[in-house]
Design an enzyme around this catalytic site. Sequence first.
Site, mmCIF file in Angstrom:
data_model
loop_
_atom_site.group_PDB
_atom_site.id
_atom_site.type_symbol
_atom_site.label_atom_id
_atom_site.label_comp_id
_atom_site.label_asym_id
_atom_site.label_seq_id
_atom_site.Cartn_x
_atom_site.Cartn_y
_atom_site.Cartn_z
ATOM 1 N N LYS A 135 0.845 -1.207 0.000
ATOM 2 C CA LYS A 135 0.000 0.000 0.000
ATOM 3 C C LYS A 135 0.876 1.252 0.000
ATOM 4 O O LYS A 135 1.703 1.431 0.889
ATOM 5 C CB LYS A 135 -0.897 -0.013 1.245
ATOM 6 C CG LYS A 135 -1.647 1.299 1.505
ATOM 7 C CD LYS A 135 -2.555 1.202 2.736
ATOM 8 C CE LYS A 135 -3.191 2.553 3.067
ATOM 9 N NZ LYS A 135 -4.055 2.489 4.273
ATOM 10 N N LYS B 275 -10.428 12.510 8.082
ATOM 11 C CA LYS B 275 -9.977 12.129 9.418
ATOM 12 C C LYS B 275 -9.985 13.343 10.347
ATOM 13 O O LYS B 275 -9.848 14.470 9.872
ATOM 14 C CB LYS B 275 -8.527 11.603 9.338
ATOM 15 C CG LYS B 275 -8.375 10.245 8.686
ATOM 16 C CD LYS B 275 -6.899 9.834 8.671
ATOM 17 C CE LYS B 275 -6.714 8.456 8.052
ATOM 18 N NZ LYS B 275 -7.315 7.366 8.830
ATOM 19 N N ASP C 284 1.646 6.385 5.452
ATOM 20 C CA ASP C 284 0.686 5.376 4.994
ATOM 21 C C ASP C 284 1.146 4.685 3.697
ATOM 22 O O ASP C 284 0.399 3.920 3.091
ATOM 23 C CB ASP C 284 -0.694 6.046 4.814
ATOM 24 C CG ASP C 284 -1.851 5.101 5.038
ATOM 25 O OD1 ASP C 284 -1.659 4.057 5.694
ATOM 26 O OD2 ASP C 284 -2.956 5.403 4.544
ATOM 27 N N ARG D 130 -7.364 -0.724 0.851
ATOM 28 C CA ARG D 130 -7.874 -1.938 0.203
ATOM 29 C C ARG D 130 -8.279 -1.653 -1.246
ATOM 30 O O ARG D 130 -8.225 -2.540 -2.090
ATOM 31 C CB ARG D 130 -9.026 -2.519 1.041
ATOM 32 C CG ARG D 130 -10.197 -1.591 1.194
ATOM 33 C CD ARG D 130 -11.084 -1.950 2.378
ATOM 34 N NE ARG D 130 -10.456 -1.609 3.662
ATOM 35 C CZ ARG D 130 -10.999 -1.843 4.853
ATOM 36 N NH1 ARG D 130 -12.184 -2.420 4.937
ATOM 37 N NH2 ARG D 130 -10.376 -1.513 5.958
HETATM 38 N N1 BES Z 1 -4.260 4.373 6.979
HETATM 39 C C1 BES Z 1 -5.399 4.043 7.756
HETATM 40 C C2 BES Z 1 -5.105 3.030 8.846
HETATM 41 C C3 BES Z 1 -4.151 3.476 9.914
HETATM 42 C C4 BES Z 1 -4.623 4.003 11.088
HETATM 43 C C5 BES Z 1 -2.797 3.297 9.771
HETATM 44 C C6 BES Z 1 -3.751 4.389 12.081
HETATM 45 C C7 BES Z 1 -1.909 3.672 10.760
HETATM 46 C C8 BES Z 1 -2.393 4.220 11.922
HETATM 47 C C9 BES Z 1 -6.501 3.444 6.867
HETATM 48 O O1 BES Z 1 -6.536 3.906 5.565
HETATM 49 C C10 BES Z 1 -7.807 3.805 7.495
HETATM 50 O O2 BES Z 1 -8.080 4.958 7.599
HETATM 51 N N2 BES Z 1 -8.550 2.792 7.901
HETATM 52 C C11 BES Z 1 -9.813 2.993 8.504
HETATM 53 C C12 BES Z 1 -10.726 1.901 8.010
HETATM 54 C C13 BES Z 1 -12.166 2.115 8.390
HETATM 55 C C14 BES Z 1 -12.726 3.321 7.677
HETATM 56 C C15 BES Z 1 -12.929 0.872 8.035
HETATM 57 C C16 BES Z 1 -9.628 2.889 10.018
HETATM 58 O O3 BES Z 1 -8.836 2.088 10.482
HETATM 59 O O4 BES Z 1 -10.279 3.653 10.728
HETATM 60 ZN ZN ZN Z 2 -4.717 4.567 4.791
HETATM 61 ZN ZN ZN Z 3 -7.669 5.691 5.320
#
Ligand code: BES
Ligand code: ZN
Ligand code: ZN
Length: 502
Positions: free
Chosen positions: A268, A280, A291, A354
């Site tokens: 990724k 966010k 990321d 994803r």
């Molecule tokens: N890049 C984030 C995940 C992440 C969070 C990596 C904290 C490192 C530290 C990912 O793209 C994301 O935002 N995931 C969401 C998924 C959700 C919307 C189902 C998450 O984890 O909140």
């Molecule tokens: Zn992400």
């Molecule tokens: Zn994200």
Amino acid sequence: MKVRVEQGDITRAAADAVVVNLFEGVTMPGGGTGAVDMALGGAISQVIAAGDLRGKAGELVTIHTLGRMPAPRVLVAGLGARDEFDIDAVRNLAANVVRALRKPGIRRIATIAHGAGIAGLDPEACAQAIAEGSILGGYQFLKHKSNAGDDRAEIEDVVIIEHDASKVAGMARAAERGSILAEATNIARDWANEPSNHLTPTVMAERAAELARQAGMEVEVLERADMERMGMGSLLSVAKGSAEPPKLIRLGYRGRGGEGWDLALVGKGITFDTGGISIKPAANMEAMKADMTGAANVITAAWALARLGAKLNVLAIAPCTENMPSGSATKPGDVVRAMNGRTIEVINTDAEGRLVLADAICWANELGAKRIVDVATLTGAVTTALGDVCYALMTNDDALCREVEAAAAAAGEKTWRLPMWKEYDEYIKSDVADCRNVGAGNRGAGTIVGAKFLEPFAGKTPWVHLDIAGVDNMSSDRGWVTKGASGYSVRALINLGLRLAQ
Ligand code: BES
Ligand code: ZN
Ligand code: ZN
């Protein structure tokens, strides 16, 4: 930093510091430590007798040699209890030693091969672990500091002194191997620590091409128009909101020769994740510059396999883009179509990893990958489940999963497998498309849902998904792990390639 192995006598080493060790509870040191104690007229045993040195794990005691040895100082490193000592402890000890000695005036250190003496570990494994630990532990990211001062002091040479000449050649090869593994990890750390205004997808493609050139690898970079032509609607839906052009980077190394790819590493590469329209919160959003760690890790791991001359054909595929909100960004509820024809309802634009991986995994399949391992900072949920102690692994193939687990363990990285039961398929059913990109109805299992989303894109190809979001960034130094980008999974991926090549 260079790590070498030389035949010689540790008491005669010309260095700024000599490093020896002590197990917990030992009062009369033997081996290299005993020889140094003798050269110092019993100074080490005296410090032990005085209670100032106990050999506890992590303990570091400096003794000045006052002209009794060519080196001005000796550092005695505690090894802890003998029955708990292993190769991971050697790696961590080497890292702690380098950080403790890093100051102006110390350039060159000479060390005995921790673990290879009375501990009875394999001398070559010890040499490799010392090389890895020293280079990983010495890592710092200072390029944007105008006045880093004494922080810039770096240890340039670590010389492992081995008295038995017959062991030196094998240990030297092992130290060279460990150095390559650690250098690859430090490059991945550099990329992850780099702010997103300095590391755009375009810059990532340039840096990847430079690594490929160095190691004589194939390189291909797909542009937005290429991705459109190939039907990568899932990846492109993430890039739509950004002014930075996306890049799909592919590196290839044919160490086995012939046709086909034994292993595809897919990572990724979100150079900044704002969340997109599902934006966010501001707190800690700066961490989302990292990321793209999955992409950095697969590119540097493939580069290391090429430098090591591993006898397998390996691909690194890195879908790189920003995830930004804008007038052209994907909106919740939009339906997009991946390269394999599968349609996706994008419920949450922050579940973008994803989406980029889906098309990248399809492409790995189309290129004829025999096995696929993807690496991603995919979910915050993995931290809830496992903290920062290990990373999660999910799979459609037990045998490949066991290989990955063993490769990670050899790197001193803990992993934990999460289930992929078919009951979880319900979570990603959509009313309007073939699937949705997040789980419905607040049922939890966020990390598994991420893997379940990816599974159909891997199809029948043996596949392992690593969610490294919990271990990717660390708040403090801890053995071989340094503050900031940790480098978790790079050496595991290299070890996996080496295992599959056998
Ligand atoms: N890049 C984030 C995940 C992440 C969070 C990596 C904290 C490192 C530290 C990912 O793209 C994301 O935002 N995931 C969401 C998924 C959700 C919307 C189902 C998450 O984890 O909140
Ligand atoms: Zn992400
Ligand atoms: Zn994200």
